[in-house]
Enzyme design. Structure first.
Site, PDB file in Angstrom:
ATOM      1  N   HIS A   1      -2.559   0.337   8.955  1.00  0.00           N
ATOM      2  CA  HIS A   1      -3.279  -0.480   7.967  1.00  0.00           C
ATOM      3  C   HIS A   1      -2.286  -0.891   6.880  1.00  0.00           C
ATOM      4  O   HIS A   1      -2.360  -0.475   5.736  1.00  0.00           O
ATOM      5  CB  HIS A   1      -4.450   0.328   7.385  1.00  0.00           C
TER       6      HIS A   1
ATOM      7  N   ASP B   1      -9.975  -4.522   8.751  1.00  0.00           N
ATOM      8  CA  ASP B   1      -9.012  -5.525   9.212  1.00  0.00           C
ATOM      9  C   ASP B   1      -9.624  -6.382  10.323  1.00  0.00           C
ATOM     10  O   ASP B   1      -9.385  -7.590  10.393  1.00  0.00           O
ATOM     11  CB  ASP B   1      -7.725  -4.837   9.697  1.00  0.00           C
TER      12      ASP B   1
ATOM     13  N   ARG C   1     -11.900  -8.908   8.739  1.00  0.00           N
ATOM     14  CA  ARG C   1     -11.107 -10.016   8.165  1.00  0.00           C
ATOM     15  C   ARG C   1     -10.588 -10.942   9.266  1.00  0.00           C
ATOM     16  O   ARG C   1     -10.551 -12.164   9.105  1.00  0.00           O
ATOM     17  CB  ARG C   1      -9.934  -9.451   7.352  1.00  0.00           C
TER      18      ARG C   1
ATOM     19  N   ARG D   1       0.839  -1.209   0.000  1.00  0.00           N
ATOM     20  CA  ARG D   1       0.000   0.000   0.000  1.00  0.00           C
ATOM     21  C   ARG D   1       0.875   1.261   0.000  1.00  0.00           C
ATOM     22  O   ARG D   1       0.531   2.273  -0.581  1.00  0.00           O
ATOM     23  CB  ARG D   1      -0.908   0.016   1.237  1.00  0.00           C
TER      24      ARG D   1
HETATM   25  N1  LIG Z   1      -8.429   1.902   3.728  1.00  0.00           N
HETATM   26  C1  LIG Z   1      -8.857   0.736   3.283  1.00  0.00           C
HETATM   27  O1  LIG Z   1      -9.241  -0.138   4.051  1.00  0.00           O
HETATM   28  C2  LIG Z   1      -8.903   0.473   1.818  1.00  0.00           C
HETATM   29  C3  LIG Z   1      -8.331   1.360   0.939  1.00  0.00           C
HETATM   30  N2  LIG Z   1      -8.390   1.161  -0.417  1.00  0.00           N
HETATM   31  C4  LIG Z   1      -7.834   2.208  -1.256  1.00  0.00           C
HETATM   32  O2  LIG Z   1      -8.920   2.968  -1.809  1.00  0.00           O
HETATM   33  C5  LIG Z   1      -8.473   3.595  -3.014  1.00  0.00           C
HETATM   34  C6  LIG Z   1      -9.478   3.360  -4.136  1.00  0.00           C
HETATM   35  O3  LIG Z   1      -9.496   2.014  -4.501  1.00  0.00           O
HETATM   36  P1  LIG Z   1     -10.443   1.519  -5.701  1.00  0.00           P
HETATM   37  O4  LIG Z   1     -11.790   2.124  -5.553  1.00  0.00           O
HETATM   38  O5  LIG Z   1     -10.305   0.068  -5.783  1.00  0.00           O
HETATM   39  O6  LIG Z   1      -9.736   2.206  -6.948  1.00  0.00           O
HETATM   40  P2  LIG Z   1     -10.421   2.587  -8.350  1.00  0.00           P
HETATM   41  O7  LIG Z   1      -9.307   2.811  -9.312  1.00  0.00           O
HETATM   42  O8  LIG Z   1     -11.466   1.592  -8.684  1.00  0.00           O
HETATM   43  O9  LIG Z   1     -11.154   3.965  -8.037  1.00  0.00           O
HETATM   44  C7  LIG Z   1     -10.460   5.131  -7.715  1.00  0.00           C
HETATM   45  C8  LIG Z   1     -11.204   6.284  -8.342  1.00  0.00           C
HETATM   46  O10 LIG Z   1     -10.607   7.512  -7.930  1.00  0.00           O
HETATM   47  C9  LIG Z   1     -10.768   8.407  -9.010  1.00  0.00           C
HETATM   48  N3  LIG Z   1      -9.888   9.564  -8.863  1.00  0.00           N
HETATM   49  C10 LIG Z   1      -8.562   9.647  -9.085  1.00  0.00           C
HETATM   50  N4  LIG Z   1      -8.119  10.903  -8.848  1.00  0.00           N
HETATM   51  C11 LIG Z   1      -9.197  11.621  -8.472  1.00  0.00           C
HETATM   52  C12 LIG Z   1      -9.387  12.969  -8.086  1.00  0.00           C
HETATM   53  N5  LIG Z   1      -8.372  13.842  -8.036  1.00  0.00           N
HETATM   54  N6  LIG Z   1     -10.615  13.379  -7.766  1.00  0.00           N
HETATM   55  C13 LIG Z   1     -11.665  12.526  -7.811  1.00  0.00           C
HETATM   56  N7  LIG Z   1     -11.552  11.223  -8.169  1.00  0.00           N
HETATM   57  C14 LIG Z   1     -10.323  10.774  -8.496  1.00  0.00           C
HETATM   58  C15 LIG Z   1     -10.464   7.575 -10.246  1.00  0.00           C
HETATM   59  O11 LIG Z   1     -10.954   8.181 -11.440  1.00  0.00           O
HETATM   60  C16 LIG Z   1     -11.165   6.270  -9.886  1.00  0.00           C
HETATM   61  O12 LIG Z   1     -12.482   6.214 -10.409  1.00  0.00           O
HETATM   62  C17 LIG Z   1      -7.076   3.020  -3.300  1.00  0.00           C
HETATM   63  O13 LIG Z   1      -6.084   3.919  -2.866  1.00  0.00           O
HETATM   64  C18 LIG Z   1      -7.050   1.756  -2.453  1.00  0.00           C
HETATM   65  O14 LIG Z   1      -5.753   1.354  -2.130  1.00  0.00           O
HETATM   66  C19 LIG Z   1      -9.015   0.076  -0.946  1.00  0.00           C
HETATM   67  C20 LIG Z   1      -9.580  -0.857  -0.110  1.00  0.00           C
HETATM   68  C21 LIG Z   1      -9.541  -0.765   1.329  1.00  0.00           C
HETATM   69  O1  LIG Z   2      -5.060  -4.224   0.074  1.00  0.00           O
HETATM   70  C1  LIG Z   2      -5.194  -3.101  -0.441  1.00  0.00           C
HETATM   71  O2  LIG Z   2      -4.321  -2.531  -1.098  1.00  0.00           O
HETATM   72  C2  LIG Z   2      -6.487  -2.382  -0.248  1.00  0.00           C
HETATM   73  C3  LIG Z   2      -6.758  -2.339   1.191  1.00  0.00           C
HETATM   74  O3  LIG Z   2      -6.284  -1.485   1.908  1.00  0.00           O
HETATM   75  C4  LIG Z   2      -7.433  -3.508   1.759  1.00  0.00           C
HETATM   76  O4  LIG Z   2      -8.188  -4.212   1.074  1.00  0.00           O
HETATM   77  O5  LIG Z   2      -7.211  -3.736   2.957  1.00  0.00           O
END
Ligand SMILES: NC(=O)C1=CN([C@@H]2O[C@H](COP(=O)(O)OP(=O)(O)OC[C@H]3O[C@@H](n4cnc5c(N)ncnc54)[C@H](O)[C@@H]3O)[C@@H](O)[C@H]2O)C=CC1
Ligand SMILES: O=C([O-])CC(=O)C(=O)O
Length: 309
Positions: free
Chosen positions: A175, A148, A151, A88
């Site tokens: 995380h 987490d 999970r 990450r």
């Molecule tokens: N904290 C957590 O537990 C988790 C965090 N994540 C994180 O969440 C983020 C998103 O993941 P996904 O939805 O799978 O990615 P994705 O690629 O499907 O969606 C991200 C979206 O952000 C948009 N985007 C990019 N720059 C932007 C901006 N300046 N303004 C507005 N929109 C913008 C993109 O166009 C895209 O549609 C990633 O960084 C991922 O690592 C994912 C899962 C769990």
């Molecule tokens: O694994 C990743 O990169 C996205 C995330 O944070 C999660 O699913 O926990």
């Protein structure tokens, strides 16, 4: 209330879908930088209303923040996800600028919003949102520990052959694949410590599977997960808007709690209408505190990158 979800990708759309189904607000705005994506997903979700029976109004916007004005809660999911083999932390170069810009734009139109940060590396992105917004610390919450912990319960339920709903288990710390701390000593099956039923080896396997939970999914799917992250984000929103006072592990600003300062890290907090309202002290033992300190060191060195922005 109005709620905005920034980023209409996999996670943002799933958070929004859960918020709409649970009717957590009257108006839900999805915003994305990609032309038409948020409008399209908002319309698609709207067309599920007659099937699922909810009344939340959902609209989409291509980067027009005036549409988000007056939001009470904003969920930031914008940014790139990792690919198999990546950590990450490697996302910081791209995502830091995105999260900084989004936070500033959001606050211009919703100065009183509670901000939930999901974009990775989440602990550092939460710190960045705190620093670039200047709003009270209780209104900035990073979402990672709820996911987490879910999970952790998933792997525990498989090991015990029981329902995840009968388990109590919490993950604190960062995380990250190596920074999160599943608190196995405190995990219980309807109040009975899981150590009563699982060998030391079984417990350690659950802990290590939990720590790489996100990486396991990324390897299988080719990008990172969204169903459980989306449900976890919505659970956090629900506790805020319904003032539920749920006790969730969230990434918040520490000022001496758990022996750490000047850092945002995952600890158990009460979540209600004011954002995170109180940190609960779990009284870590020496080994758990050492792991927490190590996690803080790793996140702190990642946070150093923010000084170069
Ligand atoms: N904290 C957590 O537990 C988790 C965090 N994540 C994180 O969440 C983020 C998103 O993941 P996904 O939805 O799978 O990615 P994705 O690629 O499907 O969606 C991200 C979206 O952000 C948009 N985007 C990019 N720059 C932007 C901006 N300046 N303004 C507005 N929109 C913008 C993109 O166009 C895209 O549609 C990633 O960084 C991922 O690592 C994912 C899962 C769990
Ligand atoms: O694994 C990743 O990169 C996205 C995330 O944070 C999660 O699913 O926990």
């Amino acid at each position: 209330m109005k709620i905005t979800v920034v980023g209409a990708g996999a996670v943002g759309a799933t958070v929004a879908d859960n918020i709409a189904r649970k009717e957590l607000c009257e108006e839900l705005v999805l915003l994305d930088i990609k032309e038409g994506l948020a409008e399209g997903k908002a319309l698609d979700m709207t067309q599920t209303a007659a099937l699922l029976g909810f009344d939340t109004r959902i609209t989409g916007s291509t980067n027009d923040y005036s549409k988000t004005a007056g939001s009470g809660v904003v969920v930031i999911t914008s940014g790139i996800p990792r690919k198999p083999g990546m950590t990450r932390e490697e996302l910081i170069g791209t995502n830091a600028n995105i999260v900084k810009g989004v936070t500033e734009n959001i606050l211009k139109h919703s100065p009183d919003a509670i901000i939930i940060v999901i974009s990775n590396p989440m602990d550092t992105m939460t710190m960045l949102a705190l620093q670039s917004s200047g709003i009270p610390k209780n209104r900035i919450i990073g979402m990672g520990g709820i996911l987490d912990s879910a999970r952790f319960k998933c792997y525990l339920s498989a090991a015990l052959g029981c329902s995840p709903n009968d388990l109590n288990a919490t993950v604190i710390g960062g995380h990250g694949d190596t920074t999160m701390i599943p608190l196995i000593r405190y995990a219980t099956w309807n109040s009975v410590p899981v150590s009563t039923f699982l060998s030391e080896e079984q417990q350690q396997k659950v802990v290590s599977d939990t720590m790489v939970g996100g990486a396991t999914l990324t390897k299988l799917i080719g990008t990172s997960a969204w169903y459980a992250p989306g449900a976890a984000g919505a659970a956090l929103v629900e506790s805020i808007v319904r003032d539920e006072k749920r006790l969730f592990s969230c990434c918040v600003s520490l000022e001496g709690e758990y022996g750490q300062s000047d850092i945002c890290l995952g600890v158990p907090v009460i979540i209600g209408k004011n954002g995170w309202e109180r940190i609960v002290d779990y009284k870590l033992d020496e080994n758990e505190q050492a792991l927490f300190n190590k996690s803080a060191d790793a996140v702190r060195s990642m946070n150093d990158v923010l000084k170069t922005l």
